[in-house]
Scaffold this motif. Sequence first.
Motif, mmCIF file in Angstrom:
data_model
loop_
_atom_site.group_PDB
_atom_site.id
_atom_site.type_symbol
_atom_site.label_atom_id
_atom_site.label_comp_id
_atom_site.label_asym_id
_atom_site.label_seq_id
_atom_site.Cartn_x
_atom_site.Cartn_y
_atom_site.Cartn_z
ATOM 1 N N MET A 195 71.295 65.570 34.879
ATOM 2 C CA MET A 195 71.284 67.168 35.073
ATOM 3 C C MET A 195 70.711 67.438 36.581
ATOM 4 N N THR A 196 71.529 68.271 37.432
ATOM 5 C CA THR A 196 71.192 68.558 38.880
ATOM 6 C C THR A 196 70.284 69.787 38.729
ATOM 7 N N ARG A 197 69.390 69.524 39.431
ATOM 8 C CA ARG A 197 68.165 70.592 39.538
ATOM 9 C C ARG A 197 68.581 71.855 40.489
ATOM 10 N N PRO A 198 68.063 73.038 40.133
ATOM 11 C CA PRO A 198 68.627 74.096 40.990
ATOM 12 C C PRO A 198 67.819 74.051 42.290
ATOM 13 N N ARG A 199 68.827 74.635 43.198
ATOM 14 C CA ARG A 199 68.237 74.359 44.757
ATOM 15 C C ARG A 199 67.671 75.775 45.104
ATOM 16 N N VAL A 200 66.668 75.635 45.775
ATOM 17 C CA VAL A 200 65.952 76.860 46.500
ATOM 18 C C VAL A 200 65.727 76.462 47.798
ATOM 19 N N VAL A 201 66.182 77.390 48.903
ATOM 20 C CA VAL A 201 66.101 77.254 50.054
ATOM 21 C C VAL A 201 65.156 78.473 50.671
ATOM 22 N N ILE A 202 64.248 77.591 51.605
ATOM 23 C CA ILE A 202 63.190 78.395 52.068
ATOM 24 C C ILE A 202 63.715 78.900 53.553
ATOM 25 N N ALA A 203 63.807 80.103 53.733
ATOM 26 C CA ALA A 203 64.386 80.582 54.999
ATOM 27 C C ALA A 203 63.036 80.636 56.015
ATOM 28 N N GLY A 204 62.477 80.004 56.956
ATOM 29 C CA GLY A 204 61.475 79.993 57.557
ATOM 30 C C GLY A 204 60.094 79.423 56.790
ATOM 31 N N MET A 205 59.524 78.105 57.780
ATOM 32 C CA MET A 205 58.634 77.287 56.959
ATOM 33 C C MET A 205 57.153 77.771 57.674
ATOM 34 N N GLY A 206 56.827 78.973 57.930
ATOM 35 C CA GLY A 206 55.644 79.113 58.337
ATOM 36 C C GLY A 206 54.485 79.388 57.481
ATOM 37 N N ASP A 207 53.420 80.203 57.343
ATOM 38 C CA ASP A 207 52.483 80.185 56.306
ATOM 39 C C ASP A 207 52.920 80.404 55.062
ATOM 40 N N THR A 208 53.646 81.234 54.766
ATOM 41 C CA THR A 208 54.038 81.703 53.242
ATOM 42 C C THR A 208 55.278 80.804 52.761
ATOM 43 N N GLY A 209 56.210 80.456 53.685
ATOM 44 C CA GLY A 209 57.240 79.546 53.387
ATOM 45 C C GLY A 209 56.800 78.474 52.961
ATOM 46 N N LEU A 210 56.022 77.814 53.509
ATOM 47 C CA LEU A 210 55.254 76.569 53.310
ATOM 48 C C LEU A 210 54.561 76.394 52.021
ATOM 49 N N LEU A 211 53.730 77.499 51.771
ATOM 50 C CA LEU A 211 53.130 77.716 50.524
ATOM 51 C C LEU A 211 53.778 77.751 49.117
ATOM 52 N N THR A 212 54.958 78.545 49.557
ATOM 53 C CA THR A 212 56.017 78.824 48.594
ATOM 54 C C THR A 212 56.676 77.318 47.846
#
Length: 371
Positions: A1-18
């Motif tokens: 089963m394919t997993r959902p795909r989450v795209v994080i736009a911006g990998m600064g302080d909060t993007g990275l933690l998310t």
Amino acid sequence: MTRPRVVIAGMGDTGLLTARHLSRHVDVVGISTKPALVSGQELGMRLARPDGWAREYHVGFDRYRKLDGVRIVHGTLTQLSLADRVVRVRLPDGSTRAEPYDVLVIATGVTNGFWRRPHLQYDEDVDAALRAPHDQLAAAESINVIGGGAAAINAAAILALAWPDTRVALYFPRERALPQHHGRVWTTVAGILEERGVSLHARHRALVPAGFDLDRITTDPVAFSTGQPEAEADATLWAIGRVRPHTDWLPETLLDETGFVRVSPDLTVPGAPGVFAIGDVAATDPLRGSARNRADRLLASNIRRQLSKRPLRHYRANRRRWGSVLGYQPDGLRVFTPSGRSFRFPAWSIQTVLRPWIVRRGIYGGMRRHR
Ligand SMILES: Cc1cc2nc3c(=O)[nH]c(=O)nc-3n(C[C@H](O)[C@H](O)[C@H](O)COP(=O)(O)OP(=O)(O)OC[C@H]3O[C@@H](n4cnc5c(N)ncnc54)[C@H](O)[C@@H]3O)c2cc1C
């Protein structure tokens, strides 16, 4: 089963933690103009001790164990198509790539001075951008710091400590600086600044020179709209909090009248199914405090809840700013609470407890040593 795909736009302080919270549960793609985490924190340390700052705040994505399996795309987001659930990314070679998403997290942050800009960089560019302002300030015999927020105060305090023979002057527009913190914070911090020989100039509203984009340290005298004589210094650091959101790649329908991303209390973006926003770019509350209030955990949990059709939870903002303000000091790290009181991690605990256990293990979930 394919997993959902989450795209994080911006990998600064909060993007990275998310991304770090989600990587075990969904497919995560992180899109970033920077080749590594280049944090927006600790301006003073960045200017005074760039090598020490880089060890903590310019960190390769491969050092974060919880990012294993996250696909990083080094490029610039140029467009969001809500109908197709796709973002477009311009890659360093000029070509464009489409990245489809089930969930999109907007975390592209803001510009508030030359130290935080959205353009594409490689590690060498980041290093050069750290070195040049340090060299300029190190050579100065006098420094003006303009601004009354945490970045300006942090910089004035740390520059005065680093270069005790340099004359450091702080100019801010109101009766007191740190107007968004509890009044007690300024009382404490002003005492520390004065002990370090920083001259404090209240009720000085500096005139930003015409056409100046706050993109460098200036050398001309500073004029004031409040009528005082011009202030000369070898170097003037502008930290006036004039934030500009990195949202030019987004449809205007998602933005408020000041260009920030509109968000609901559950951090979803109204009118954009599957889209969330966090960090300095997200208009969560008047202080836009979701980064410092660590809303990344709530956001990751809400994304998983939405994917499994469970009800989402609400983000609760603080009415006052809080945090460390002065950053790492010789006697440790003092953290001011929203009520203006403070507690301190003593100096001995910074390298033995705070950084290894609270930051690297607790906040980031484990880090490798190499850069
Ligand atoms: C653990 C922690 C502790 C903190 N402590 C304090 C504190 O004590 N006091 C305090 O005042 N604040 C504190 N903060 C808050 C911090 O100063 C800022 O609020 C935070 O850096 C903002 O993070 P951000 O992710 O919104 O933005 P950023 O970290 O700036 O990240 C945005 C990223 O998106 C990239 N980007 C922008 N546009 C594009 C594009 N078009 N395409 C691709 N990438 C793009 C940028 O280059 C950048 O890398 C803290 C934050 C954290 C996480």
